[in-house]
Design a protein around this motif. Structure first.
Motif, mmCIF file in Angstrom:
data_model
loop_
_atom_site.group_PDB
_atom_site.id
_atom_site.type_symbol
_atom_site.label_atom_id
_atom_site.label_comp_id
_atom_site.label_asym_id
_atom_site.label_seq_id
_atom_site.Cartn_x
_atom_site.Cartn_y
_atom_site.Cartn_z
ATOM 1 N N ILE A 266 159.146 49.936 56.390
ATOM 2 C CA ILE A 266 158.063 49.038 56.002
ATOM 3 C C ILE A 266 158.677 47.737 55.513
ATOM 4 O O ILE A 266 159.575 47.749 54.663
ATOM 5 N N MET A 267 158.209 46.615 56.040
ATOM 6 C CA MET A 267 158.662 45.300 55.599
ATOM 7 C C MET A 267 157.471 44.506 55.074
ATOM 8 O O MET A 267 156.389 44.529 55.684
ATOM 9 N N LEU A 268 157.665 43.827 53.981
ATOM 10 C CA LEU A 268 156.709 42.841 53.489
ATOM 11 C C LEU A 268 157.341 41.468 53.649
ATOM 12 O O LEU A 268 158.431 41.217 53.131
ATOM 13 N N ALA A 269 156.670 40.608 54.400
ATOM 14 C CA ALA A 269 157.171 39.259 54.671
ATOM 15 C C ALA A 269 156.239 38.241 54.030
ATOM 16 O O ALA A 269 155.015 38.300 54.233
ATOM 17 N N ASP A 270 156.818 37.313 53.277
ATOM 18 C CA ASP A 270 156.021 36.306 52.579
ATOM 19 C C ASP A 270 156.606 34.923 52.866
ATOM 20 O O ASP A 270 157.811 34.692 52.697
ATOM 21 N N LEU A 271 155.741 34.012 53.338
ATOM 22 C CA LEU A 271 156.218 32.664 53.644
ATOM 23 C C LEU A 271 156.635 31.955 52.356
ATOM 24 O O LEU A 271 155.934 32.020 51.338
ATOM 25 N N ASP A 272 157.766 31.259 52.404
ATOM 26 C CA ASP A 272 158.300 30.579 51.224
ATOM 27 C C ASP A 272 157.587 29.244 51.006
ATOM 28 O O ASP A 272 157.414 28.458 51.944
ATOM 29 N N HIS A 273 157.206 29.008 49.747
ATOM 30 C CA HIS A 273 156.589 27.732 49.337
ATOM 31 C C HIS A 273 155.392 27.360 50.222
ATOM 32 O O HIS A 273 155.203 26.184 50.564
ATOM 33 N N GLN B 68 168.405 44.769 61.403
ATOM 34 C CA GLN B 68 168.620 43.847 62.512
ATOM 35 C C GLN B 68 167.301 43.179 62.925
ATOM 36 O O GLN B 68 167.247 41.968 63.148
ATOM 37 N N GLN B 69 166.216 43.997 62.998
ATOM 38 C CA GLN B 69 164.914 43.443 63.368
ATOM 39 C C GLN B 69 164.417 42.472 62.309
ATOM 40 O O GLN B 69 163.846 41.419 62.622
ATOM 41 N N ALA B 70 164.617 42.793 61.033
ATOM 42 C CA ALA B 70 164.188 41.900 59.956
ATOM 43 C C ALA B 70 164.913 40.567 60.028
ATOM 44 O O ALA B 70 164.312 39.501 59.818
ATOM 45 N N ASP B 71 166.210 40.607 60.310
ATOM 46 C CA ASP B 71 166.973 39.359 60.445
ATOM 47 C C ASP B 71 166.460 38.518 61.607
ATOM 48 O O ASP B 71 166.360 37.287 61.519
ATOM 49 N N ILE B 72 166.140 39.174 62.713
ATOM 50 C CA ILE B 72 165.612 38.457 63.880
ATOM 51 C C ILE B 72 164.266 37.816 63.542
ATOM 52 O O ILE B 72 163.984 36.667 63.915
ATOM 53 N N ILE B 73 163.430 38.560 62.828
ATOM 54 C CA ILE B 73 162.127 38.023 62.414
ATOM 55 C C ILE B 73 162.313 36.806 61.515
ATOM 56 O O ILE B 73 161.659 35.769 61.690
ATOM 57 N N CYS B 74 163.212 36.945 60.559
ATOM 58 C CA CYS B 74 163.479 35.843 59.641
ATOM 59 C C CYS B 74 163.939 34.601 60.406
ATOM 60 O O CYS B 74 163.479 33.480 60.162
ATOM 61 N N SER C 53 160.678 35.154 53.429
ATOM 62 C CA SER C 53 161.465 36.167 52.724
ATOM 63 C C SER C 53 160.905 37.535 53.075
ATOM 64 O O SER C 53 159.678 37.707 53.186
ATOM 65 N N ILE C 54 161.804 38.509 53.244
ATOM 66 C CA ILE C 54 161.383 39.839 53.698
ATOM 67 C C ILE C 54 161.974 40.903 52.779
ATOM 68 O O ILE C 54 163.183 40.921 52.512
ATOM 69 N N GLY C 55 161.104 41.795 52.314
ATOM 70 C CA GLY C 55 161.529 42.976 51.581
ATOM 71 C C GLY C 55 161.378 44.195 52.464
ATOM 72 O O GLY C 55 160.325 44.394 53.074
ATOM 73 N N LEU C 56 162.423 45.008 52.569
ATOM 74 C CA LEU C 56 162.436 46.126 53.505
ATOM 75 C C LEU C 56 162.636 47.431 52.749
ATOM 76 O O LEU C 56 163.518 47.540 51.882
ATOM 77 N N GLN D 264 164.087 36.059 44.598
ATOM 78 C CA GLN D 264 164.948 35.720 43.477
ATOM 79 C C GLN D 264 166.348 35.299 43.930
ATOM 80 O O GLN D 264 167.018 34.497 43.281
ATOM 81 N N ALA D 265 166.774 35.844 45.070
ATOM 82 C CA ALA D 265 168.120 35.547 45.579
ATOM 83 C C ALA D 265 168.173 34.211 46.321
ATOM 84 O O ALA D 265 169.245 33.834 46.819
ATOM 85 N N GLY D 266 167.060 33.497 46.412
ATOM 86 C CA GLY D 266 167.095 32.180 47.046
ATOM 87 C C GLY D 266 166.174 32.003 48.225
ATOM 88 O O GLY D 266 166.169 30.954 48.871
ATOM 89 N N ARG D 267 165.404 33.044 48.605
ATOM 90 C CA ARG D 267 164.439 32.983 49.714
ATOM 91 C C ARG D 267 165.142 32.878 51.073
ATOM 92 O O ARG D 267 166.350 32.816 51.150
ATOM 93 N N ASN D 268 164.306 32.907 52.125
ATOM 94 C CA ASN D 268 164.797 32.802 53.504
ATOM 95 C C ASN D 268 165.859 33.855 53.797
ATOM 96 O O ASN D 268 166.902 33.571 54.378
ATOM 97 N N GLN D 269 165.589 35.091 53.400
ATOM 98 C CA GLN D 269 166.546 36.176 53.614
ATOM 99 C C GLN D 269 165.844 37.523 53.548
ATOM 100 O O GLN D 269 164.674 37.614 53.202
#
Length: 466
Positions: free
Chosen positions: A326-333, A389-395, A417-420, A453-458
Motif C-alpha cells: 500500500i502506498m500513500l502519495a501526496d503532492l508536495d506544496h 522500484q514501482q514507487a520510485d518510478i511513480i515519483c 512524496s510516497i509512504g509505502l 520530514q526527510a525533504g519531500r520528493n522521495q
C-alpha cells in the motif's frame, strides 16, 4: 411484494371470483377480491397487490379502466394486469392486448396454465422491484424516477426459430408487413446463428410436443447474453400443459393456436418497450454504482472503492501467503499551486497526476484518489523490491516532467512524496486488537510523514508496525 404474493381478483360475477380464489389460495397466494372500478384506488392502497386478474368487463367499467388507474399511480404502475376474456373471443383478446394488458387468459382455463402465468408475472415483477431497490436514490444516491413511461421502442431485432424453413419465411413475411422491426429466421434447435453477432431483442420460438422448443426457451433464459431477451412461445393448438411448461421454462408470453400476426405484433410492442425500460434501469444502476466508486474529477477510484478492494486483497493474501503493498502519495506544496493558479489550475494538475499514476502503474495494481492531493496505490502479489522500484518510478513520473497549464507561459514543477507499507500475511493476521486495514493505512501514512520530514520528493518504506 408480500411473502405469499398478493393477487387482486376483479370480477362482477361472484362465482368467478370464488373459483379464482379457490384455485389461487390452494397455491398459497393471498387473495383480495373486488367487483367494480369504483373504490378501486382505496382497495389498491389498502392491499397493495402484486398482480391483478380482472374480467374484461366490470359492472361500471372495463379492464382498460383498471389499467389506466394503476398506470397513473406510481406505486402500482408496474403491477402486472391479466385480463380474462371469453373462450374463442379473439377480438376481445386482441383488444385487451392493445390496451396494454400484460396477458390475456381465456375463460375457462386450466389451473396449470393460470398458475404458470401467475408465477411468471410475479417473478418478473420481483426482479424489477429488486432493480428499483438497488437504484433507490435514498440508498445509493441515484435512480430513475419511480415510474418512467414506456416509450415506443425503436426498430428492434427479432429472431424467429421454427422447425422448417418455409414456416420461418412465412412468419417473417407476415410480421415484416406489420412491424418496423428487423427480422431474421433460424431453424430449431440450432442456436449458433442466433447467438452469434448482435443479440436479438426478442425471439419467437415454435413449440411442439417433442420438447425441443421448451429446451431452447430454458437455454436462452439461462444464458447471460439472452437473460433479458423477450421470449415468446408459439403453439399450434390450445395445449395448456405445453403453454404452462413454456412459461415455467422462461417464456414471457405464449401465443396459442398458431402464428397470429396481430397478437404477436401487439405482444412485441408491449414486451420490447418494457425490455427497453428495464434495460435503461439496469444501465442507470450500473452507471450509478460506477459513479459511487469513482472520483468525479480524475476518473480514478475513490476511497470507498479503495477500502473495499484492500479488504478483498488482504483476505486473498491471508489465504495465498502473497504479500501486497500500500502506498500513500501526496503532492508536495500543492496549496501553493492552488493559491497561485486557482482551483481550476489545481484541478488540471490533479487530473494530469492521475493520468501519470495510472499509466505508470499499468496493470500492476490500482490507483485511487482519497481526497485533495492524496492518492493511494495498491499492488497485490508483490515484493518489497518490486514495490520500492514501482514507487520510485511513480515519483519520477511526476517530478521529471513539469506540468503545462493553459494560458501559462512557464511550466509548473510538481513533486510527490510516497509512504509505502509492505504487508506480510503473518503480521496482518496478528492484528487482533485493531482493524488490520486501518493499521495498514496508518503505517503507510507514517511512512508518508517520514518522507515529508526527510525533504519531500522521495519514497519512504515502513519497515514494521512500530
Amino acid at each position: 411484494m408480500s411473502v405469499q404474493g398478493t393477487i387482486l381478483v376483479l370480477d362482477g360475477v361472484s362465482t368467478n371470483r370464488i373459483m379464482l380464489k379457490v384455485q389461487l389460495t390452494a397455491a398459497w397466494y393471498q387473495i383480495v377480491q373486488g367487483e367494480k372500478v369504483a373504490g378501486l384506488a382505496a382497495l389498491l392502497r389498502r392491499t397493495r397487490p402484486d398482480l391483478v386478474l380482472t374480467a374484461r368487463s366490470l359492472p361500471d367499467g372495463t379492464a382498460a379502466d383498471v389499467k389506466k388507474l394503476l398506470a397513473n399511480d406510481p406505486m402500482f404502475a408496474d403491477v402486472p394486469i391479466v385480463a380474462i376474456v371469453p373462450q374463442n373471443d379473439k377480438a376481445a383478446r386482441l383488444q385487451a392486448l392493445a390496451e396494454g394488458m400484460d396477458d390475456v387468459l381465456a375463460h375457462p382455463f386450466k389451473d396449470t396454465l393460470l398458475l404458470a402465468r401467475v408465477r411468471s408475472l410475479l417473478r418478473v415483477r420481483a426482479d424489477r422491484q429488486d432493480m428499483r431497490l438497488k437504484g433507490d436514490a435514498q440508498s445509493v444516491g441515484f435512480s430513475e424516477p419511480a415510474v418512467s413511461p414506456i416509450a415506443p421502442p425503436s426498430a428492434a431485432r427479432i429472431a424467429i426459430l421454427t422447425r422448417t424453413t418455409s414456416s420461418g419465411t412465412r412468419w417473417r413475411r407476415a410480421l415484416q408487413a406489420q412491424t418496423r422491426h428487423r427480422i431474421s429466421t433460424h431453424l430449431l434447435p440450432n442456436l449458433s446463428s442466433v447467438l452469434s453477432g448482435v443479440k436479438p431483442d426478442a425471439i419467437l420460438v415454435e413449440l411442439g410436443n417433442d420438447g425441443a422448443g421448451l429446451n431452447i426457451l430454458a437455454d436462452l433464459r439461462s444464458r447471460g447474453a439472452t437473460r433479458h431477451t423477450v421470449l415468446i412461445g408459439i403453439t399450434q393448438n390450445d395445449n395448456a400443459t405445453l403453454a404452462a411448461e413454456a412459461l415455467d421454462r422462461g417464456a414471457d408470453a405464449i401465443c396459442p393456436g398458431g402464428f397470429n400476426t396481430d397478437e404477436i405484433a401487439l405482444r412485441l410492442e408491449t414486451l420490447i418497450a418494457r425490455k427497453t425500460r428495464d434495460d435503461r434501469l439496469r444501465t442507470s444502476i450500473r452507471n450509478g454504482l460506477a459513479e459511487s466508486l469513482t472520483d468525479s474529477l480524475t476518473g480514478l477510484f475513490n476511497r470507498r472503492y479503495a477500502m473495499r478492494a484492500i479488504n478483498q486483497i488482504a483476505n486473498r493474501s491471508l489465504q495465498s501467503g502473497q504479500r501486497f503493498a500500500i502506498m500513500l502519495a501526496d503532492l508536495d506544496h500543492f496549496k501553493s499551486i492552488n493559491d497561485q493558479y486557482g482551483h481550476v489550475g489545481g484541478d488540471i494538475v490533479l487530473t494530469e497526476v492521475a493520468n501519470r499514476l495510472q499509466t505508470t502503474l499499468g496493470d500492476a495494481g490500482f490507483v485511487a484518489r482519497l481526497g485533495g492531493e492524496e492518492f493511494m496505490i495498491v499492488m497485490p502479489n508483490t515484493s518489497a523490491e518490486k514495490a520500492l522500484q514501482q514507487a520510485d518510478i511513480i515519483c519520477d513520473s511526476i517530478c521529471s516532467r513539469p506540468f503545462k497549464l493553459p494560458d501559462q507561459p512557464t511550466l509548473i514543477p510538481v513533486t510527490v512524496s510516497i509512504g509505502l507499507k509492505l504487508c506480510e500475511p503473518p503480521e496482518l493476521a496478528q492484528q487482533d486488537s485493531v482493524d488490520p486495514i486501518d493499521w495498514l493505512i496508518r503505517s503507510a501514512d507514517k511512512a508518508l510523514y517520514a518522507a515529508k520530514q526527510a525533504g519531500r520528493n522521495q519514497v519512504h518504506i515502513r519497515q514494521s508496525a512500530a
